[in-house]
Design an enzyme around this catalytic site. Structure first.
Site, short mmCIF file in Angstrom:
data_model
loop_
_atom_site.label_atom_id
_atom_site.label_comp_id
_atom_site.label_asym_id
_atom_site.label_seq_id
_atom_site.Cartn_x
_atom_site.Cartn_y
_atom_site.Cartn_z
N HIS B 93 0.87 -1.17 0.00
CA HIS B 93 0.00 0.00 0.00
C HIS B 93 0.91 1.23 0.00
O HIS B 93 2.14 1.09 -0.04
CB HIS B 93 -0.90 -0.05 1.22
CG HIS B 93 -1.97 -1.11 1.13
ND1 HIS B 93 -3.07 -1.16 1.95
CD2 HIS B 93 -2.11 -2.15 0.27
CE1 HIS B 93 -3.83 -2.18 1.62
NE2 HIS B 93 -3.27 -2.81 0.61
N GLU B 95 1.65 3.35 2.30
CA GLU B 95 2.54 3.44 3.48
C GLU B 95 3.61 2.36 3.46
O GLU B 95 4.79 2.63 3.70
CB GLU B 95 1.74 3.27 4.78
CG GLU B 95 0.72 4.36 5.03
CD GLU B 95 -0.65 3.97 4.51
OE1 GLU B 95 -0.71 3.24 3.50
OE2 GLU B 95 -1.65 4.38 5.10
N CYS B 128 -5.35 2.02 5.95
CA CYS B 128 -6.34 0.95 6.00
C CYS B 128 -6.30 0.25 7.35
O CYS B 128 -5.25 0.12 7.97
CB CYS B 128 -6.12 -0.04 4.86
SG CYS B 128 -4.66 -1.06 5.05
N CYS B 131 -4.05 -3.36 7.63
CA CYS B 131 -2.60 -3.48 7.76
C CYS B 131 -1.92 -2.16 8.06
O CYS B 131 -1.15 -2.07 8.99
CB CYS B 131 -1.96 -4.19 6.56
SG CYS B 131 -1.90 -3.31 5.02
#
Lengths: 211, 211
Positions: B93, B95, B128, B131
């Site tokens: 993702h 991050e 999110c 995770c």
């Protein structure tokens, strides 16, 4: 077709499973007879995950491995190991490495994102609370098989709460012994892996942790 | 030393920030005067994250970007974007891409795992639940700055519960508009990204989702 290096008649040995651990996933279909994989028991796939953990350990990394198989065909679709020691990558744990590998291999075959609902995740160490248990739940594996709940608190409850109902603990003595040895030798990486530098610093407050 | 392409006197424009978004992190110190970064406001770093989201969108991927800076020197230590569309990688993702990049760059410099406690994470979309919120908490960022809580439920509570007290919402209208457009164009990837194929299937039950 050159012929399979590992055939359906090959004896299931650590040497054969280690070759499978080392072979890039996308090359397995060219070197290993699919029939060989169909003969493997769950404990054999766990052994492959443990041999991936050993590979990581031999590279100076954290010994946690993961293998994902198609639950129907029993073929390996992704595998990998933690790479904190090798790549400073705190996001790549055994499970995430195997998930990423599965996506990469699917892409090589021209496919889109992998549907993990008909797959089994084998992980040598109980999925970490902070990411792997969550990610396993997002993937909705048909089953998660855990090889070691001795060196870390089991996250079975979190997995079940997140919808992963089918969980099996298949304690692998080699995986347990290997992680125990590593945590003793590299407590710094062990703590960073589980809670970042803050965890390491918190532990340092009460007792020195060698690097 | 050849000289900086972007100097301390370069006007802060989308064009300059886009060049920074595209330059590999390890090459920034050779091409951008560190003094330029020290002049940048938080909104400028968020714009770099948004330009990384745009880069991902242009590649056919999910438009979510992340940038990590040293909170004292204001230099970028890691950056990246979601790669579900590009690599079928459901673990990368915005991050996690930036965190992984930071580890990779540290390793190129011969350093060990990154201590994120004195760094700031800029993420275009709210982390999110499954995770990124967890991983952000494990990294213990000094601060997490979020560019969009319009297209997803804010995870501020989860971040705070996990020890990330310093959270700022800096709504970036371009990031919001871009993600909104993407979720409309590729609802399938949007749902897979947030909840796997199960989420997509659950949505399909009540209304068709085009691929």
């Amino acid at each position: 077709m050159t012929g399979f290096f590992i055939t359906k008649d090959t004896v299931v040995s650590d040497a054969a499973l280690n070759a499978i651990a080392y072979l890039p996933t996308e090359h397995l279909s060219k070197t290993v007879d699919p029939a060989f994989f169909r003969t493997l028991k769950d404990k054999d796939f766990m052994r492959i995950a443990t041999l991936l953990a050993q590979k990581s350990y031999d590279e100076g990394g954290c010994p946690i491995g993961g293998v994902v198989i198609d639950s129907k065909t029993r073929q390996i679709i992704g595998k990998g190991h933690n790479t904190l020691g090798q790549e400073n990558d705190s996001t790549t744990h055994g499970e995430t490495a195997a998930i990423r590998d599965a996506g990469r291999v699917a892409r090589l075959k021209g496919k889109g994102p992998v549907d993990f609902r008909k797959t089994i995740m084998f992980t040598t160490l109980t999925p970490c609370v902070v990411c792997c248990a969550q990610i396993n739940n997002r993937c909705h594996f048909e089953k998660v098989i855990i090889g070691d709940i001795t060196n870390a608190s089991s996250t079975e409850k979190i997995l079940r709460a997140g919808g992963t109902q089918n969980i099996e603990v298949l304690q692998d003595s080699k995986a347990i012994a290997l992680y125990k040895q590593y945590a003793k030798q590299r407590p710094d990486l062990h703590y960073i892996d589980w809670g970042g530098h803050k965890k390491l610093a918190d532990v340092q407050k009460t007792r020195p942790v060698k690097k």
